[in-house]
Design an enzyme around this catalytic site. Structure first.
Site, short mmCIF file in Angstrom:
data_model
loop_
_atom_site.label_atom_id
_atom_site.label_comp_id
_atom_site.label_asym_id
_atom_site.label_seq_id
_atom_site.Cartn_x
_atom_site.Cartn_y
_atom_site.Cartn_z
N ASP A 21 6.04 12.36 -3.35
CA ASP A 21 5.55 11.38 -2.35
C ASP A 21 4.03 11.22 -2.32
O ASP A 21 3.51 10.58 -1.41
CB ASP A 21 6.05 11.73 -0.93
CG ASP A 21 7.48 11.27 -0.72
OD1 ASP A 21 7.96 10.46 -1.54
OD2 ASP A 21 8.12 11.73 0.24
N LYS A 24 2.79 8.97 -7.27
CA LYS A 24 2.79 8.90 -8.74
C LYS A 24 3.42 7.59 -9.24
O LYS A 24 2.87 6.92 -10.11
CB LYS A 24 3.58 10.09 -9.33
CG LYS A 24 3.00 11.44 -8.98
CD LYS A 24 3.84 12.58 -9.53
CE LYS A 24 5.20 12.73 -8.86
NZ LYS A 24 5.15 13.11 -7.44
N THR A 25 4.58 7.26 -8.67
CA THR A 25 5.28 6.07 -9.14
C THR A 25 4.53 4.80 -8.72
O THR A 25 4.41 3.86 -9.50
CB THR A 25 6.73 6.07 -8.60
OG1 THR A 25 7.35 7.29 -9.01
CG2 THR A 25 7.53 4.90 -9.15
N HIS A 72 10.90 16.30 -8.99
CA HIS A 72 10.20 17.51 -9.40
C HIS A 72 10.83 18.16 -10.63
O HIS A 72 10.14 18.49 -11.59
CB HIS A 72 10.17 18.49 -8.22
CG HIS A 72 9.56 19.80 -8.54
ND1 HIS A 72 8.24 19.93 -8.93
CD2 HIS A 72 10.09 21.05 -8.55
CE1 HIS A 72 7.98 21.21 -9.15
NE2 HIS A 72 9.09 21.91 -8.93
P1 GDP Z 1 5.88 9.88 -5.88
O1 GDP Z 1 7.00 10.69 -5.32
O2 GDP Z 1 4.69 10.73 -6.15
O3 GDP Z 1 6.28 9.04 -7.05
O4 GDP Z 1 5.38 8.88 -4.71
P2 GDP Z 1 5.69 7.34 -4.53
O5 GDP Z 1 4.90 6.54 -5.49
O6 GDP Z 1 7.15 7.13 -4.49
O7 GDP Z 1 5.04 7.10 -3.09
C1 GDP Z 1 5.48 7.78 -1.94
C2 GDP Z 1 5.17 6.98 -0.70
O8 GDP Z 1 3.75 6.89 -0.52
C3 GDP Z 1 5.70 5.56 -0.76
O9 GDP Z 1 6.21 5.20 0.51
C4 GDP Z 1 4.46 4.74 -1.09
O10 GDP Z 1 4.52 3.42 -0.60
C5 GDP Z 1 3.37 5.52 -0.38
N1 GDP Z 1 2.05 5.34 -1.01
C6 GDP Z 1 1.76 5.40 -2.32
N2 GDP Z 1 0.46 5.14 -2.54
C7 GDP Z 1 -0.09 4.91 -1.33
C8 GDP Z 1 -1.42 4.57 -0.90
O11 GDP Z 1 -2.36 4.44 -1.68
N3 GDP Z 1 -1.60 4.41 0.45
C9 GDP Z 1 -0.59 4.55 1.35
N4 GDP Z 1 -0.87 4.36 2.62
N5 GDP Z 1 0.67 4.86 0.96
C10 GDP Z 1 0.91 5.04 -0.35
MG MG Z 2 8.06 8.99 -8.09
#
Ligand code: GDP
Ligand code: MG
Length: 377
Positions: A21, A24-25, A72
């Site tokens: 979260d 990354k994606t 993960h």
């Molecule tokens: P991952 O698990 O690392 O791949 O994370 P995701 O890309 O799925 O993002 C997790 C959550 O964080 C999602 O609800 C995104 O919309 C939110 N998110 C990602 N980047 C940002 C950002 O730059 N700002 C904010 N406020 N939220 C973000």
């Molecule tokens: Mg992801």
């Protein structure tokens, strides 16, 4: 997928790593969006990014293959079992949370599997106070240094992946791409001494023996001195001829499958599994450190774990050899990973970064995959 340019661009393998979260994606999708606008990539929407598939993107200077994994365990698996070595990892850290457990775990594993360079992306800057971002940056640099990267010199970019994805400020993506472009070119090992695991051999009466294999590293030229090691032996010879697809060639390089005629070499002294290399290039040892991943039940239908002290054949390049696995964790269950020290019955040719497998039963199905993280004498 990427712009065609006159000069061939070097390919760099990039992966996003970091805590769940942290974005990354979102970042991966934002990069493809921003680069698509410049004609360098195809925009992959957030929900189309799946299962660690590799995405191509480019900058003015280079072509990047980007891997993002859904969960993960997929990250762990990709790092240990991935088919292509990750050259650069983009460590994504969300500003509001800072360094978390998986941030550390991915970073440590990246070091173990030989990732040379790292770029830090501090995300969610849109919802993080400036002084908190400063603290996260300090924490991130310290963490990198602690685990053998150069924390002081590492590029740290702040921004909002979500903002860039939704059409807002994209300067953070430009900064990230610039930081990637400024990293040293990945070493494709062409200038290094050559190494070739031997797959088979054929005696040529009166001339020597042809050893056959795929060059793993470096360059071999006709007339070069060659050393063949493994199975308790060290043999000296000369490459008097090199063949590719039945034709004699002057030189071969990493990735080429070839036959090398070794002057005066007796066929019975060479065995599949031994490695050929320039003198001094091949190291043999019977003690290595590894990162090991036991395939999950879904991948292998195996329900039971393995205990530390587990002893079985290790399959690596063209050889197999019995080894004892002393693991960091007492018990490794399917789908889990651990560090381990392996003691082999015989000294075998080994190299940091080599993948290996453990196999089971008469059908020799793979039950575990691993990568050599270090050699011990
Ligand atoms: P991952 O698990 O690392 O791949 O994370 P995701 O890309 O799925 O993002 C997790 C959550 O964080 C999602 O609800 C995104 O919309 C939110 N998110 C990602 N980047 C940002 C950002 O730059 N700002 C904010 N406020 N939220 C973000
Ligand atoms: Mg992801």
């Amino acid at each position: 997928f990427y712009a065609t340019v006159a000069a061939p661009k070097i390919n760099v393998n990039v992966g996003t790593i970091g805590h769940i979260d942290h974005g990354k994606t979102t970042l991966t999708s934002a990069i493809t969006r921003v680069q698509a606008k410049k004609g360098f990539s195809k925009h992959i929407k957030f929900d189309e990014i799946d299962k660690g598939k590799r995405r191509e993107k480019a900058s003015d200077k280079r072509r990047y293959s980007h891997t993002d994994c859904p969960g993960h365990s997929d990250f762990i698996k990709n790092m240990i079992c991935g088919t292509s070595q990750m050259d650069v990892a983009v460590l994504v850290i969300a500003g509001p949370e800072g360094v978390m457990d998986q941030t550390k775990e991915h970073l440590i594993l990246a070091k173990q599997v030989g990732v040379k360079n790292m770029v830090i992306f501090i995300n969610k800057a849109d919802i993080t106070e400036e002084d908190v971002l400063d603290l996260v940056e300090i924490e991130a640099r310290e963490l990198l240094t602690l685990h053998g990267f150069n924390g002081d010199e590492t590029a740290v970019i702040r921004g909002s992946a979500l903002g860039a994805l939704e059409g807002g400020d994209a300067s953070c993506i430009d900064n990230l791409l610039n930081a990637l472009d400024n990293l040293p070119e990945p070493d494709r090992n062409e200038e290094e001494a050559f190494i070739m695991p031997i797959a088979s051999k054929t005696a040529i009466t009166g001339r020597g023996t042809v050893i056959v294999g795929t060059l793993e590293r470096g360059k071999l030229k006709k007339g070069d001195k060659v050393e063949i090691k493994g199975d308790g032996q060290s043999l000296q010879t000369t490459a008097s001829d090199i063949h590719v697809f039945g034709k004699s060639v002057k030189e071969v390089r990493a990735g080429d499958h070839c036959g090398v005629l070794c002057r005066g070499l007796k066929a019975e002294t060479v065995k599949r599994g031994m490695w050929a290399g320039h003198p001094g290039a091949v190291t043999i040892t019977n003690r290595v450190k590894v990162e090991l991943y036991l395939l999950s039940e879904a991948e292998n239908e195996r329900k039971i774990g393995i205990r530390t002290g587990f002893t079985d054949k290790m399959y690596c390049s063209t050889w197999d050899q019995v080894g004892r696995f002393d693991m960091k964790s007492e018990l490794l269950m399917p789908g889990e990973h651990t560090s381990a020290t392996v003691l082999l019955m015989k000294e075998m040719p080994l190299r940091k970064g080599m993948p290996f497998t453990l196999r089971e039963g008469s059908s020799k199905t793979t039950i575990a995959r691993g990568i050599i993280s270090d050699l011990e004498k």
